[in-house]
Design a protein around this motif. Structure first.
Motif, mmCIF file in Angstrom:
data_model
loop_
_atom_site.group_PDB
_atom_site.id
_atom_site.type_symbol
_atom_site.label_atom_id
_atom_site.label_comp_id
_atom_site.label_asym_id
_atom_site.label_seq_id
_atom_site.Cartn_x
_atom_site.Cartn_y
_atom_site.Cartn_z
ATOM 1 N N ASN A 133 7.700 6.506 -0.467
ATOM 2 C CA ASN A 133 8.750 6.153 0.501
ATOM 3 C C ASN A 133 8.235 5.223 1.584
ATOM 4 O O ASN A 133 7.052 5.283 1.926
ATOM 5 C CB ASN A 133 9.246 7.429 1.208
ATOM 6 N N TRP A 134 9.131 4.444 2.148
ATOM 7 C CA TRP A 134 8.870 3.588 3.310
ATOM 8 C C TRP A 134 7.710 2.625 3.044
ATOM 9 O O TRP A 134 6.795 2.497 3.874
ATOM 10 C CB TRP A 134 8.530 4.418 4.562
ATOM 11 N N ILE A 135 7.742 1.942 1.923
ATOM 12 C CA ILE A 135 6.612 1.076 1.591
ATOM 13 C C ILE A 135 6.907 -0.363 2.019
ATOM 14 O O ILE A 135 7.827 -1.014 1.509
ATOM 15 C CB ILE A 135 6.281 1.149 0.072
ATOM 16 N N THR A 136 6.095 -0.829 2.967
ATOM 17 C CA THR A 136 6.213 -2.195 3.489
ATOM 18 C C THR A 136 5.880 -3.196 2.377
ATOM 19 O O THR A 136 4.951 -2.960 1.598
ATOM 20 C CB THR A 136 5.233 -2.381 4.667
ATOM 21 N N GLY A 167 3.854 12.557 4.573
ATOM 22 C CA GLY A 167 3.806 11.510 5.588
ATOM 23 C C GLY A 167 2.520 11.659 6.382
ATOM 24 O O GLY A 167 1.455 11.226 5.938
ATOM 25 N N SER A 168 2.605 12.328 7.530
ATOM 26 C CA SER A 168 1.398 12.580 8.325
ATOM 27 C C SER A 168 0.360 13.338 7.492
ATOM 28 O O SER A 168 -0.839 13.079 7.584
ATOM 29 C CB SER A 168 1.732 13.428 9.557
ATOM 30 N N PHE A 212 0.865 -1.179 0.000
ATOM 31 C CA PHE A 212 0.000 0.000 0.000
ATOM 32 C C PHE A 212 0.901 1.229 0.000
ATOM 33 O O PHE A 212 1.658 1.448 0.956
ATOM 34 C CB PHE A 212 -0.869 -0.040 1.263
ATOM 35 N N ALA A 213 0.871 1.996 -1.071
ATOM 36 C CA ALA A 213 1.833 3.079 -1.246
ATOM 37 C C ALA A 213 1.155 4.445 -1.207
ATOM 38 O O ALA A 213 0.659 4.943 -2.222
ATOM 39 C CB ALA A 213 2.585 2.879 -2.563
ATOM 40 N N LEU A 214 1.173 5.025 -0.013
ATOM 41 C CA LEU A 214 0.598 6.361 0.192
ATOM 42 C C LEU A 214 1.702 7.373 0.493
ATOM 43 O O LEU A 214 1.755 8.445 -0.099
ATOM 44 C CB LEU A 214 -0.396 6.293 1.370
ATOM 45 N N SER A 215 2.630 7.014 1.423
ATOM 46 C CA SER A 215 3.610 7.984 1.926
ATOM 47 C C SER A 215 4.619 8.398 0.861
ATOM 48 O O SER A 215 5.010 7.608 0.002
ATOM 49 C CB SER A 215 4.371 7.383 3.107
ATOM 50 N N THR A 275 11.235 -2.631 3.589
ATOM 51 C CA THR A 275 10.629 -1.298 3.445
ATOM 52 C C THR A 275 11.420 -0.570 2.354
ATOM 53 O O THR A 275 12.622 -0.386 2.493
ATOM 54 C CB THR A 275 10.752 -0.526 4.778
ATOM 55 N N LYS A 312 16.633 -0.740 8.553
ATOM 56 C CA LYS A 312 15.884 -0.288 9.727
ATOM 57 C C LYS A 312 16.522 -0.754 11.048
ATOM 58 O O LYS A 312 17.344 -1.665 11.076
ATOM 59 C CB LYS A 312 14.431 -0.798 9.656
HETATM 60 C C1 LIG Z 1 8.678 0.728 9.113
HETATM 61 C C2 LIG Z 1 7.768 1.617 8.346
HETATM 62 C C3 LIG Z 1 6.870 1.064 7.437
HETATM 63 C C4 LIG Z 1 6.022 1.896 6.713
HETATM 64 N N1 LIG Z 1 5.159 1.323 5.799
HETATM 65 C C5 LIG Z 1 4.397 2.138 5.026
HETATM 66 C C6 LIG Z 1 3.556 1.582 3.993
HETATM 67 O O1 LIG Z 1 3.478 0.360 3.808
HETATM 68 N N2 LIG Z 1 2.854 2.434 3.222
HETATM 69 C C7 LIG Z 1 2.907 3.791 3.382
HETATM 70 O O2 LIG Z 1 2.242 4.496 2.631
HETATM 71 N N3 LIG Z 1 3.677 4.352 4.351
HETATM 72 C C8 LIG Z 1 4.421 3.558 5.168
HETATM 73 N N4 LIG Z 1 5.232 4.103 6.145
HETATM 74 C C9 LIG Z 1 5.271 5.555 6.277
HETATM 75 C C10 LIG Z 1 4.497 6.057 7.476
HETATM 76 O O3 LIG Z 1 3.145 5.889 7.284
HETATM 77 C C11 LIG Z 1 4.943 7.492 7.693
HETATM 78 O O4 LIG Z 1 6.226 7.407 8.251
HETATM 79 C C12 LIG Z 1 3.999 8.259 8.573
HETATM 80 O O5 LIG Z 1 2.838 8.584 7.854
HETATM 81 C C13 LIG Z 1 4.651 9.525 9.137
HETATM 82 O O6 LIG Z 1 5.167 10.304 8.122
HETATM 83 P P1 LIG Z 1 6.660 10.829 8.162
HETATM 84 O O7 LIG Z 1 7.564 9.698 8.463
HETATM 85 O O8 LIG Z 1 6.903 11.641 6.926
HETATM 86 O O9 LIG Z 1 6.716 11.788 9.432
HETATM 87 P P2 LIG Z 1 6.230 13.283 9.538
HETATM 88 O O10 LIG Z 1 4.868 13.438 8.944
HETATM 89 O O11 LIG Z 1 7.314 14.164 9.021
HETATM 90 O O12 LIG Z 1 6.117 13.432 11.106
HETATM 91 C C14 LIG Z 1 7.287 13.539 11.930
HETATM 92 C C15 LIG Z 1 6.830 13.855 13.332
HETATM 93 O O13 LIG Z 1 6.119 15.119 13.348
HETATM 94 C C16 LIG Z 1 4.838 14.943 13.915
HETATM 95 N N5 LIG Z 1 3.884 15.800 13.202
HETATM 96 C C17 LIG Z 1 3.600 15.751 11.879
HETATM 97 N N6 LIG Z 1 2.685 16.694 11.559
HETATM 98 C C18 LIG Z 1 2.370 17.324 12.716
HETATM 99 C C19 LIG Z 1 1.474 18.396 13.044
HETATM 100 N N7 LIG Z 1 0.725 18.975 12.106
HETATM 101 N N8 LIG Z 1 1.410 18.775 14.320
HETATM 102 C C20 LIG Z 1 2.178 18.180 15.293
HETATM 103 N N9 LIG Z 1 3.040 17.165 15.034
HETATM 104 C C21 LIG Z 1 3.141 16.746 13.761
HETATM 105 C C22 LIG Z 1 4.500 13.463 13.761
HETATM 106 O O14 LIG Z 1 3.593 13.017 14.756
HETATM 107 C C23 LIG Z 1 5.874 12.816 13.934
HETATM 108 O O15 LIG Z 1 6.185 12.649 15.278
HETATM 109 C C24 LIG Z 1 6.062 3.301 6.903
HETATM 110 C C25 LIG Z 1 6.954 3.850 7.832
HETATM 111 C C26 LIG Z 1 7.797 3.025 8.541
HETATM 112 C C27 LIG Z 1 8.743 3.660 9.523
#
Ligand SMILES: Cc1cc2nc3c(=O)[nH]c(=O)nc-3n(C[C@H](O)[C@H](O)[C@H](O)COP(=O)(O)OP(=O)(O)OC[C@H]3O[C@@H](n4cnc5c(N)ncnc54)[C@H](O)[C@@H]3O)c2cc1C
Length: 241
Positions: free
Chosen positions: A155-158, A131-132, A123-126, A209, A201
């Motif tokens: 990025n980071w696609i399981t 991210g968030s 599932f590729a969203l990030s 990933t 990781k």
């Molecule tokens: C092992 C692993 C597997 C993964 N597998 C998948 C996958 O299969 N498919 C997929 O699509 N993604 C996957 N991801 C990605 C994951 O979903 C993202 O890492 C996640 O959505 C967070 O995004 P980011 O890493 O860019 O962090 P960021 O969004 O940059 O966040 C960094 C920090 O800032 C905080 N933050 C962010 N925005 C705010 C705000 N507005 N206010 C306050 N705090 C905030 C967050 O809580 C976090 O602590 C995976 C990640 C990992 C580590």
């Protein structure tokens, strides 16, 4: 209200516990240290019905309830977190969304092999900048009539390197913001679709990933999930699951 587990749920829990002890425990530390994907173990999990647990048997699933799924996942995760991540992504992020939102043709073509564990999905969203805030999608899919042209990086696609089918979220109409996002089923091996580097990781290292790179990938229109613009709601519904 009766909160006790049913006999069937207890049986599933025990079967998953036994499987974890006999099939996952041997070599789990070595696999993790070596970042080795548990190929054989995942194949057996598929044969046991653990990769499409809640999917209707007519689409290759085991037709169980969500409590059974969680019980089995707990047992797998207790012993091998990597195998559990492969399992949870295939069940929750891939099969559940496909079963709920795909048309019959898409289900027969993609859900059946995924739910039966013949292949696994991702599932590729990030993205690097999404991210968030998943609405900031930079991956684009431009409508060309009977197909879309997909460009971008995820990025980071399981299961990124080991999947066969990928659900990819992309922006089709930037002006509509999150209402201009769509979800597509993309097959490994399509021209322009490259698997990027694997993350080294700190843990769950047996689960791969990866980043995914899309350069002018032609995606047939019939591979879009749902109505035009449904992709963001799709992604959020899938993540809720
Ligand atoms: C092992 C692993 C597997 C993964 N597998 C998948 C996958 O299969 N498919 C997929 O699509 N993604 C996957 N991801 C990605 C994951 O979903 C993202 O890492 C996640 O959505 C967070 O995004 P980011 O890493 O860019 O962090 P960021 O969004 O940059 O966040 C960094 C920090 O800032 C905080 N933050 C962010 N925005 C705010 C705000 N507005 N206010 C306050 N705090 C905030 C967050 O809580 C976090 O602590 C995976 C990640 C990992 C580590």
């Amino acid at each position: 209200m009766n909160f006790n587990l049913s006999e069937e749920q207890l049986m599933i829990q025990q079967a998953a516990r036994d499987f974890a002890q006999t099939e996952l425990l041997p070599g789990v530390i070595e696999r993790d240290n070596a970042q080795r994907f548990p190929h054989e173990q995942v194949k057996k999990m598929g044969e046991l019905g653990l990769l499409g647990m809640m999917v209707d048997p007519k689409y290759g699933g085991a037709g169980m309830d969500s409590v059974s799924y969680v019980l089995a996942l707990e047992e797998i995760a207790k012993v091998d977190a990597s195998a559990a991540v492969v399992m949870s992504v295939n069940n929750s992020l891939v099969c559940a969304g496909l079963e709920k939102f795909c048309n019959e043709e898409q289900k027969m073509k993609y859900l059946r092999p995924l739910a039966s564990g013949e292949v696994i999905g991702a599932f590729a969203l990030s993205e690097p900048e999404a991210g968030s805030d998943a609405t900031s999608q930079q991956t684009t899919a431009v409508d060309k009539g009977d197909h879309y042209i997909l460009n971008g990086t995820k990025n980071w696609i399981t299961n990124g390197g080991n999947a066969t089918y990928y659900i990819v979220i992309a922006q089709t109409d930037p002006e509509k913001k999150h209402k201009g996002i769509n979800a597509f089923i993309v097959e490994k091996g399509w021209p322009g679709f490259e698997i990027g580097p694997k993350e080294d990781k700190l843990g769950i290292r047996g689960s791969d990933t990866h980043s995914l790179l899309f350069t002018d990938v032609k995606v047939p229109k019939e591979n879009r999930i749902g109505e035009d613009g449904f992709g963001f709601n799709f992604a959020m519904a899938v993540l809720n699951g």
